[in-house]
Design a protein around this motif. Structure first.
Motif, mmCIF file in Angstrom:
data_model
loop_
_atom_site.group_PDB
_atom_site.id
_atom_site.type_symbol
_atom_site.label_atom_id
_atom_site.label_comp_id
_atom_site.label_asym_id
_atom_site.label_seq_id
_atom_site.Cartn_x
_atom_site.Cartn_y
_atom_site.Cartn_z
ATOM 1 N N GLU A 36 0.837 -1.205 0.000
ATOM 2 C CA GLU A 36 0.000 0.000 0.000
ATOM 3 C C GLU A 36 0.876 1.262 0.000
ATOM 4 O OE1 GLU A 36 -4.176 1.274 0.397
ATOM 5 O OE2 GLU A 36 -3.409 -0.767 0.482
ATOM 6 N N PHE A 37 2.069 1.129 0.582
ATOM 7 C CA PHE A 37 3.010 2.238 0.684
ATOM 8 C C PHE A 37 4.366 1.800 0.151
ATOM 9 C CE2 PHE A 37 0.030 2.252 4.231
ATOM 10 C CZ PHE A 37 -0.563 3.505 4.111
ATOM 11 N N PHE A 38 5.176 2.777 -0.250
ATOM 12 C CA PHE A 38 6.552 2.479 -0.622
ATOM 13 C C PHE A 38 7.431 3.665 -0.272
ATOM 14 C CE2 PHE A 38 4.415 4.043 -4.432
ATOM 15 C CZ PHE A 38 5.318 4.886 -5.064
ATOM 16 N N LEU A 39 8.741 3.496 -0.431
ATOM 17 C CA LEU A 39 9.709 4.509 -0.033
ATOM 18 C C LEU A 39 10.377 5.110 -1.256
ATOM 19 C CD1 LEU A 39 11.361 2.453 2.834
ATOM 20 C CD2 LEU A 39 9.893 4.461 3.146
ATOM 21 N N VAL A 40 10.658 6.407 -1.195
ATOM 22 C CA VAL A 40 11.423 7.074 -2.247
ATOM 23 C C VAL A 40 12.583 7.828 -1.611
ATOM 24 C CG1 VAL A 40 9.460 7.300 -3.835
ATOM 25 C CG2 VAL A 40 9.932 9.134 -2.188
ATOM 26 N N ASP A 44 13.124 11.189 -5.446
ATOM 27 C CA ASP A 44 11.795 10.592 -5.614
ATOM 28 C C ASP A 44 11.854 9.283 -6.389
ATOM 29 O OD1 ASP A 44 10.638 12.694 -4.225
ATOM 30 O OD2 ASP A 44 10.339 13.889 -6.036
ATOM 31 N N ARG A 45 12.951 8.572 -6.244
ATOM 32 C CA ARG A 45 13.118 7.268 -6.887
ATOM 33 C C ARG A 45 12.789 6.163 -5.889
ATOM 34 N NH1 ARG A 45 15.943 5.726 -11.385
ATOM 35 N NH2 ARG A 45 16.770 7.844 -11.554
ATOM 36 N N LEU A 46 12.085 5.147 -6.360
ATOM 37 C CA LEU A 46 11.736 4.016 -5.514
ATOM 38 C C LEU A 46 12.968 3.428 -4.825
ATOM 39 C CD1 LEU A 46 9.743 1.670 -4.647
ATOM 40 C CD2 LEU A 46 10.496 0.504 -6.737
ATOM 41 N N VAL A 47 12.841 3.149 -3.531
ATOM 42 C CA VAL A 47 13.890 2.486 -2.764
ATOM 43 C C VAL A 47 13.299 1.202 -2.189
ATOM 44 C CG1 VAL A 47 15.344 2.617 -0.703
ATOM 45 C CG2 VAL A 47 15.078 4.624 -2.167
ATOM 46 N N GLU A 109 10.744 10.026 9.083
ATOM 47 C CA GLU A 109 11.907 10.395 9.900
ATOM 48 C C GLU A 109 12.482 9.164 10.602
ATOM 49 O OE1 GLU A 109 13.194 13.432 13.545
ATOM 50 O OE2 GLU A 109 11.132 13.441 12.771
ATOM 51 N N ALA A 110 11.598 8.316 11.130
ATOM 52 C CA ALA A 110 12.069 7.135 11.854
ATOM 53 C C ALA A 110 12.771 6.155 10.918
ATOM 54 C CB ALA A 110 10.888 6.456 12.540
ATOM 55 N N ILE A 111 12.213 5.951 9.724
ATOM 56 C CA ILE A 111 12.843 5.049 8.762
ATOM 57 C C ILE A 111 14.172 5.621 8.293
ATOM 58 C CG2 ILE A 111 12.606 3.985 6.481
ATOM 59 C CD1 ILE A 111 9.561 3.950 6.957
ATOM 60 N N SER A 112 14.219 6.920 8.051
ATOM 61 C CA SER A 112 15.460 7.572 7.612
ATOM 62 C C SER A 112 16.557 7.429 8.667
ATOM 63 C CB SER A 112 15.207 9.048 7.326
ATOM 64 O OG SER A 112 14.294 9.213 6.258
ATOM 65 N N ASP A 113 16.193 7.659 9.920
ATOM 66 C CA ASP A 113 17.181 7.515 11.003
ATOM 67 C C ASP A 113 17.708 6.086 11.069
ATOM 68 O OD1 ASP A 113 16.885 10.161 11.678
ATOM 69 O OD2 ASP A 113 15.535 9.790 13.377
ATOM 70 N N PHE A 114 16.833 5.127 10.897
ATOM 71 C CA PHE A 114 17.232 3.721 10.966
ATOM 72 C C PHE A 114 18.123 3.344 9.777
ATOM 73 C CE2 PHE A 114 16.507 -0.735 9.809
ATOM 74 C CZ PHE A 114 16.893 -1.368 10.975
ATOM 75 N N ALA A 115 17.759 3.808 8.584
ATOM 76 C CA ALA A 115 18.477 3.414 7.368
ATOM 77 C C ALA A 115 19.727 4.243 7.125
ATOM 78 C CB ALA A 115 17.544 3.530 6.160
ATOM 79 N N GLY A 116 19.817 5.422 7.762
ATOM 80 C CA GLY A 116 20.956 6.302 7.508
ATOM 81 C C GLY A 116 20.869 6.992 6.169
ATOM 82 N N ARG A 117 19.663 7.119 5.646
ATOM 83 C CA ARG A 117 19.417 7.807 4.372
ATOM 84 C C ARG A 117 18.131 8.590 4.474
ATOM 85 N NH1 ARG A 117 19.606 4.375 -1.016
ATOM 86 N NH2 ARG A 117 18.925 6.431 -1.733
#
Length: 256
Positions: A36-40, A44-47, A109-117
């Motif tokens: 249902e959701f995805f990350l960019v 704005d490129r799919l990750v 923000e939480a996903i970015s902090d975890f992934a370092g990106r």
């Protein structure tokens, strides 16, 4: 031996941990709530987890009725919140620009902090399988798992690393390959396999840690690389949904 649904897998946020269900509603767009959701990224490129395997350590849960998303992180942190949206973005989804809604809330923000990106969580107009409606569902026989385990010299291979929606018990090794173009009933739904799923480096990653620990691609190249398929390094098939319906683990599977 009769054919049965062995498992049902889905992932509310594409690239995060795969979850298994007892039953699902399969629509022409895919399993309700799947991807249902995805990350960019900043462009704005799919990750997905191909380049960020650690994303598979985050367990997503989405309550579509309540429109609430929960993410569980490996350190025990849980973030749960109602889903809201703030603007649109043209996301580059495997070379195709698709309109996506930017998800408002604490998750990016939480996903970015975890992934370092710097990553943003976005929502599409429906489920986001790689092959869109022609690949709304994916199928894999448990016999194929036995075949690749033998090729790898291991006792068994966790089905989650292949991120396939439906497992099929009772099929011979790679028997699903014979279903291309045929109608196949899964419980109350009917699908029509369109092609072979070509595999990538995600399948080499441990589905719990995201760390590469099994050379599935080398094994596939060795014992499947010479056969004629629609995509290289084939393992499982993708299908369009011809008839929507409820599918449950244990339901009969009936190819036409």
């Amino acid at each position: 031996m009769s054919l049965r649904v062995a498992w049902i897998s889905h992932c509310p946020v594409k690239g995060l941990a795969v979850r298994q269900l007892d039953e699902c509603e399969l629509t022409e767009a895919g399993i309700t709530g799947d991807r249902e959701f995805f990350l960019v990224d900043e462009s704005d490129r799919l990750v997905n987890s191909k380049g960020l395997g650690a994303l598979q350590q985050i367990v997503p849960r989405y309550d579509r009725g309540a429109d609430s998303l929960t993410l569980e992180f490996p350190d025990g942190t849980t973030i749960a919140h109602d889903v809201g949206f703030d603007g649109l973005v043209g996301a580059n989804f495997w070379g195709i620009t698709v309109e996506a809604r930017v998800v408002e809330g604490p998750w990016s923000e939480a996903i970015s902090d975890f992934a370092g990106r710097d990553l943003r969580l976005v929502g599409g107009s429906g489920p986001a399988p790689d092959r869109r409606r022609s690949g709304a569902a994916t199928l894999l026989g448990t016999g194929s798992l036995q075949a690749i385990a033998r090729a790898l010299g291991v006792d068994e291979v966790d089905e989650r690393r292949f991120r396939m929606n439906f497992g099929i018990d009772g099929l011979g090794e790679h028997g699903e390959d014979e279903w291309l173009g045929r109608r196949v009933r899964l419980g109350e739904a009917v699908v029509v396999p369109q092609g072979n799923v070509g595999r990538c480096a995600v399948t080499t990653q441990n589905p719990d840690s995201g760390a590469p620990d099994l050379d599935t691609l080398k094994a596939l190249a060795r014992y499947r690389g010479v056969i004629e398929t629609t995509e290289p390094l084939p393992f499982g098939v993708y299908a369009a949904v011809a008839q929507a319906g409820r599918v449950r683990v244990g339901d009969p599977v009936e190819p036409a």
